[in-house]
Design an enzyme around this catalytic site. Structure first.
Site, short mmCIF file in Angstrom:
data_model
loop_
_atom_site.label_atom_id
_atom_site.label_comp_id
_atom_site.label_asym_id
_atom_site.label_seq_id
_atom_site.Cartn_x
_atom_site.Cartn_y
_atom_site.Cartn_z
N ARG A 15 0.92 -0.86 0.09
CA ARG A 15 0.02 0.07 0.07
C ARG A 15 0.49 1.12 -0.17
NH1 ARG A 15 -0.39 4.57 2.56
NH2 ARG A 15 -0.01 2.78 4.39
N ASP A 16 1.52 1.59 1.15
CA ASP A 16 2.28 2.49 0.96
C ASP A 16 3.10 2.43 0.54
OD1 ASP A 16 3.45 5.09 2.37
OD2 ASP A 16 2.99 4.68 3.90
N HIS A 207 4.15 3.85 12.53
CA HIS A 207 4.62 4.16 11.38
C HIS A 207 5.15 5.77 11.12
CE1 HIS A 207 2.57 4.18 6.85
NE2 HIS A 207 3.44 5.08 7.02
N HIS A 209 8.79 7.40 9.05
CA HIS A 209 9.36 7.34 7.32
C HIS A 209 11.08 7.09 7.55
CE1 HIS A 209 5.57 6.83 3.93
NE2 HIS A 209 5.37 6.87 5.46
N CYS A 240 4.26 9.50 0.62
CA CYS A 240 2.48 10.12 0.46
C CYS A 240 2.74 11.21 -0.44
CB CYS A 240 2.03 11.08 1.31
SG CYS A 240 0.34 11.91 1.08
N ASN A 249 9.03 4.20 3.76
CA ASN A 249 9.02 4.14 4.82
C ASN A 249 10.55 3.68 5.99
OD1 ASN A 249 6.47 3.70 3.74
ND2 ASN A 249 5.72 3.74 5.90
N1 COA Z 1 -12.86 4.83 -3.60
C1 COA Z 1 -13.26 5.02 -5.18
N2 COA Z 1 -13.91 6.10 -5.49
C2 COA Z 1 -13.98 7.45 -4.72
C3 COA Z 1 -14.06 6.71 -3.78
C4 COA Z 1 -13.52 5.70 -2.79
N3 COA Z 1 -13.22 6.18 -1.48
N4 COA Z 1 -14.49 7.91 -2.72
C5 COA Z 1 -14.64 8.99 -3.45
N5 COA Z 1 -14.64 8.31 -4.25
C6 COA Z 1 -14.99 8.70 -6.29
C7 COA Z 1 -16.53 9.23 -6.17
O1 COA Z 1 -17.42 8.35 -6.36
C8 COA Z 1 -15.89 10.55 -7.35
O2 COA Z 1 -16.34 9.71 -8.33
P1 COA Z 1 -16.87 10.59 -9.28
O3 COA Z 1 -15.46 11.07 -9.81
O4 COA Z 1 -16.77 9.46 -10.89
O5 COA Z 1 -18.24 11.35 -9.33
C9 COA Z 1 -15.30 10.70 -7.37
O6 COA Z 1 -13.98 9.96 -6.27
C10 COA Z 1 -15.22 12.36 -6.30
O7 COA Z 1 -15.96 11.96 -4.77
P2 COA Z 1 -15.24 12.98 -4.11
O8 COA Z 1 -16.18 12.75 -2.74
O9 COA Z 1 -15.70 14.50 -4.36
O10 COA Z 1 -14.12 13.07 -3.31
P3 COA Z 1 -12.91 14.19 -3.60
O11 COA Z 1 -12.74 14.20 -5.25
O12 COA Z 1 -13.02 15.55 -2.44
O13 COA Z 1 -11.71 12.90 -3.17
C11 COA Z 1 -11.28 11.50 -1.55
C12 COA Z 1 -12.27 12.45 -1.76
C13 COA Z 1 -11.36 11.22 0.12
C14 COA Z 1 -11.95 10.19 -2.39
C15 COA Z 1 -9.25 11.66 -2.15
O14 COA Z 1 -9.58 12.64 -1.32
C16 COA Z 1 -8.81 9.92 -2.02
O15 COA Z 1 -8.87 9.12 -2.95
N6 COA Z 1 -7.58 10.73 -1.22
C17 COA Z 1 -6.86 8.81 -0.53
C18 COA Z 1 -5.49 9.83 -1.21
C19 COA Z 1 -4.24 8.99 -0.72
O16 COA Z 1 -4.80 8.15 -0.43
N7 COA Z 1 -3.55 9.62 0.45
C20 COA Z 1 -2.07 8.44 0.77
C21 COA Z 1 -2.33 7.66 1.84
S1 COA Z 1 -2.01 8.38 2.84
ZN ZN Z 2 3.13 6.06 5.45
#
Ligand code: COA
Ligand code: ZN
Length: 311
Positions: A15-16, A207, A209, A240, A249
């Protein structure tokens, strides 16, 4: 009394580690990696994350990876989730545990998750409700717990208040994450001692890094303060993509070696980890930062040089 009979290491490389890689790692290779990690004796693996595929394209195959892995008994295959949708997808994929992530820092939470902290707390409430319905646990992570690349140090009281709030919302275990390697051993000692007043050692994960080379020294400080669970990534991959300057990490094989050298059992086959780590550069297309894979075990001595001295 804190048990001194070993530590639990959770592998977060799939994942990370892979979330920040530019090169696409095919689904079959990810599955093979997770299976091989489990075969080495690691009992906790963060397999993937159910986040937006636009945010993290490299893990868009999380469901397929979960569907393809072989489940070893007594091994927990967890998934990172940021929101309700992620929890639903992870449960459909039969994740054993959810790892909900939000940040101590408002700025990093918005950069990473597109939400305010209050919105994230609301999401945690509904993630727990969904997880309870599926009878699985939610671990809740505090990212940037040791400092934020935008805001700098975070108040200790903010971290302990967040832990309390996580438990109130139904999380069963906690991770303190040093997202961009800003922690130092003095700070780690303070925060681990305060956290262990709220969380049992079996339910607290550190956790780290290695962004600034302090990864293992922070592990040592946490261990001496009573922490017994650590995240790490094979080869030292990781980071990230929404935190400037993020890098790998703490490296799993370096961490396992550290504990074995100080006679703390891990239950992990270190030689098998080294074999796996040696295959990583082929998988990701670059060298990895881990050190043990380059140096070998200290106990693997070299043949003595054949020195001829003149009389
Ligand atoms: N899995 C898949 N798709 C997701 C989702 C999820 N958990 N959550 C939201 N979406 C989709 C929505 O369905 C929407 O799809 P569409 O454009 O086809 O309609 C789109 O993403 C936008 O949704 P929204 O609720 O407006 O979210 P956002 O664009 O503000 O994004 C997160 C919010 C949380 C989903 C996004 O910022 C994210 O995935 N962040 C994770 C970052 C990460 O993993 N960082 C490293 C680890 S710490
Ligand atoms: Zn991390």
């Amino acid at each position: 009394m804190i048990p001194l009979d070993g530590v639990t290491i959770q592998e977060v490389g799939p994942r990370d580690g892979l979330q920040i890689e530019q090169r696409w790692v095919p689904t079959g290779e990810k599955i093979a990696l997770v299976n091989a990690i489990a075969d080495s004796g690691i009992k906790r693996i963060e397999v993937s994350s159910f986040v937006s595929p636009k945010a993290i394209p490299s893990l868009k195959d999380a469901s397929e990876v979960f569907a393809g892995i072989k489940r070893r008994p007594n091994t927990i295959y967890s998934a990172l989730v940021p929101n309700t949708k992620g929890a639903e997808r992870a449960i459909d994929a039969k994740a054993d545990e959810l790892n909900f992530v939000m940040s101590a820092s408002e700025t990093h939470n918005f950069a990473n998750m597109g939400m305010t902290r209050e919105q994230s707390f609301l999401e945690l409430g509904s993630v727990v409700a969904i997880a309870n319905g599926a009878s699985i646990n939610v671990n809740a992570t505090i990212a940037t717990a040791f400092g934020c690349p935008f805001e700098g140090p975070q108040l200790t009281s903010k971290i302990t208040d967040t832990i309390k709030r996580y438990f109130d919302l139904g999380a069963t275990s906690i991770t303190l994450a040093d997202t961009t390697g800003m922690a130092n051993p003095v700070q780690v000692t303070t925060l681990v001692e305060l956290s262990l007043a709220l969380v049992s050692p079996n339910d607290l994960t550190l956790h780290f890094h290695n962004t600034r080379g302090l990864g293992l020294i922070n592990v040592d400080a946490a261990f001496r303060s009573g922490a017994r669970r650590f995240d790490s990534s094979l080869g030292g991959l990781g980071g990230c993509p929404f935190a400037p300057g993020a890098s790998g990490n703490v490296c799993t094989e370096d961490l396992v070696n550290f504990f074995h050298e100080i006679d703390v059992p891990t239950g992990i086959n270190l030689r098998e980890l080294l074999r796996l780590s040696a295959e990583l550069p082929k998988l990701v297309g670059h060298e990895t930062p881990g050190q043990l894979a380059k140096a070998g075990l200290a106990s693997d001595l070299h043949p003595q040089p054949n020195i001829k001295r003149s009389a």
